[in-house]
Motif scaffolding. Structure first.
Motif, PDB file in Angstrom:
ATOM      1  N   VAL A 151      27.820 -13.199  24.672  1.00  0.00           N
ATOM      2  CA  VAL A 151      28.162 -13.451  23.184  1.00  0.00           C
ATOM      3  C   VAL A 151      29.664 -14.058  22.953  1.00  0.00           C
ATOM      4  O   VAL A 151      30.599 -13.974  23.603  1.00  0.00           O
ATOM      5  N   VAL A 152      29.192 -15.364  22.151  1.00  0.00           N
ATOM      6  CA  VAL A 152      30.582 -16.309  21.786  1.00  0.00           C
ATOM      7  C   VAL A 152      31.018 -15.536  20.372  1.00  0.00           C
ATOM      8  O   VAL A 152      30.080 -15.366  19.367  1.00  0.00           O
ATOM      9  N   ASP A 153      32.330 -15.478  20.355  1.00  0.00           N
ATOM     10  CA  ASP A 153      33.131 -14.780  19.133  1.00  0.00           C
ATOM     11  C   ASP A 153      32.670 -15.714  18.088  1.00  0.00           C
ATOM     12  O   ASP A 153      32.486 -17.201  18.251  1.00  0.00           O
ATOM     13  N   SER A 154      32.318 -15.552  16.757  1.00  0.00           N
ATOM     14  CA  SER A 154      31.903 -16.340  15.568  1.00  0.00           C
ATOM     15  C   SER A 154      33.010 -17.385  15.316  1.00  0.00           C
ATOM     16  O   SER A 154      32.674 -18.638  14.996  1.00  0.00           O
ATOM     17  N   ASP A 155      34.443 -16.980  15.528  1.00  0.00           N
ATOM     18  CA  ASP A 155      35.432 -18.303  15.357  1.00  0.00           C
ATOM     19  C   ASP A 155      35.407 -19.317  16.153  1.00  0.00           C
ATOM     20  O   ASP A 155      35.475 -20.206  15.899  1.00  0.00           O
ATOM     21  N   LEU A 156      34.847 -18.880  17.506  1.00  0.00           N
ATOM     22  CA  LEU A 156      34.999 -19.919  18.533  1.00  0.00           C
ATOM     23  C   LEU A 156      33.642 -20.723  18.231  1.00  0.00           C
ATOM     24  O   LEU A 156      33.742 -21.718  18.534  1.00  0.00           O
ATOM     25  N   GLN A 157      32.703 -19.940  17.970  1.00  0.00           N
ATOM     26  CA  GLN A 157      31.325 -20.657  17.671  1.00  0.00           C
ATOM     27  C   GLN A 157      31.729 -21.773  16.546  1.00  0.00           C
ATOM     28  O   GLN A 157      31.124 -23.152  16.859  1.00  0.00           O
ATOM     29  N   GLN A 158      32.357 -21.418  15.669  1.00  0.00           N
ATOM     30  CA  GLN A 158      32.724 -22.413  14.465  1.00  0.00           C
ATOM     31  C   GLN A 158      33.548 -23.680  14.911  1.00  0.00           C
ATOM     32  O   GLN A 158      33.130 -24.736  14.850  1.00  0.00           O
ATOM     33  N   ARG A 159      34.594 -23.295  15.812  1.00  0.00           N
ATOM     34  CA  ARG A 159      35.254 -24.400  16.268  1.00  0.00           C
ATOM     35  C   ARG A 159      34.485 -25.183  17.507  1.00  0.00           C
ATOM     36  O   ARG A 159      34.705 -26.475  17.213  1.00  0.00           O
ATOM     37  N   ILE A 160      33.738 -24.511  18.067  1.00  0.00           N
ATOM     38  CA  ILE A 160      32.659 -25.425  18.988  1.00  0.00           C
ATOM     39  C   ILE A 160      31.892 -26.473  17.994  1.00  0.00           C
ATOM     40  O   ILE A 160      31.748 -27.791  18.270  1.00  0.00           O
ATOM     41  N   GLU A 161      31.278 -25.683  16.855  1.00  0.00           N
ATOM     42  CA  GLU A 161      30.505 -26.559  16.018  1.00  0.00           C
ATOM     43  C   GLU A 161      31.010 -27.508  15.375  1.00  0.00           C
ATOM     44  O   GLU A 161      30.657 -28.995  15.547  1.00  0.00           O
ATOM     45  N   LEU A 162      32.310 -27.526  15.041  1.00  0.00           N
ATOM     46  CA  LEU A 162      33.221 -28.650  14.358  1.00  0.00           C
ATOM     47  C   LEU A 162      33.491 -29.731  15.454  1.00  0.00           C
ATOM     48  O   LEU A 162      33.271 -30.784  14.916  1.00  0.00           O
ATOM     49  N   ALA A 163      33.672 -29.333  16.705  1.00  0.00           N
ATOM     50  CA  ALA A 163      34.273 -30.451  17.484  1.00  0.00           C
ATOM     51  C   ALA A 163      33.000 -31.115  17.972  1.00  0.00           C
ATOM     52  O   ALA A 163      33.136 -32.289  18.034  1.00  0.00           O
TER      53      ALA A 163
END
Length: 186
Positions: A151-163
């Motif tokens: 499971v990937v943390d939701s904040d990390l998911q968002q940073r990956i998505e933006l990048a």
């Protein structure tokens, strides 16, 4: 538009691999063609002067066919994994057509103290082939990834998505401006 994701962890369950999978899932929701290159599946001979064979030539072709790269790499001993560095020694050359390709770095580490560990890799890509780093590395560290459950943390998911979204925009701009062809005149 094609984006290559290179996962260089040699562990089947690693932070950088899970970050790469998340980037892959994000890109799958777009019109981008995604090529997932998992270096765990392709043991590479040590560069230089090694015979790589047809399989290595195909990996290099796939990597260089992409308009942008997501490079997922574990951090060991305050630096990028040697597996990715070894692959890049084979894949990168001074072909002007490779210049100005955008890339995103996804790092996996046990702690946040490794945040600057990927700067050397970014500098190498920038200076050797004039690649364009899109944002700072995204570090999947510590509890931001639950390795047991994948499971990937939701904040990390968002940073990956933006990048990844920014990477796609940069890659599209490069294609629109014909930087692949214009690189020959630089």
């Amino acid at each position: 538009l094609q984006i290559a994701i290179v996962s260089s962890s040699q562990s089947s369950a690693s932070r950088s691999r899970l970050a790469a999978y998340h980037a892959h899932n994000v890109l799958q929701t777009t019109s981008v063609v995604v090529d997932f290159i998992d270096l765990h599946e392709y043991p590479l001979p040590t560069y230089p002067h090694a015979e790589g064979g047809v399989e290595l030539a195909e990996l290099i072709r796939r990597f260089n066919a992409a308009h942008g790269w997501v490079l997922a790499v574990p951090v060991y001993n305050w630096g990028a994994s040697a597996v990715l560095t070894n692959f890049l020694h084979y894949a990168l050359d001074d072909d002007p057509a490779q210049r100005y390709r955008p890339f995103v770095l996804l790092g996996g580490a046990s702690g946040l103290r490794s945040h600057l560990a990927l700067d050397g890799l970014a500098r190498t890509l920038t200076y050797e082939i004039c690649a364009v780093q899109v944002g700072p590395p995204v570090l999947a560290a510590g509890d931001l990834i639950d390795l047991e459950n994948g499971v990937v943390d939701s904040d990390l998911q968002q940073r990956i998505e933006l990048a990844v979204q920014a990477l796609v925009a940069f890659a599209r701009a490069g294609v629109a401006l014909h930087l692949d062809g214009a690189a020959n005149s630089v």
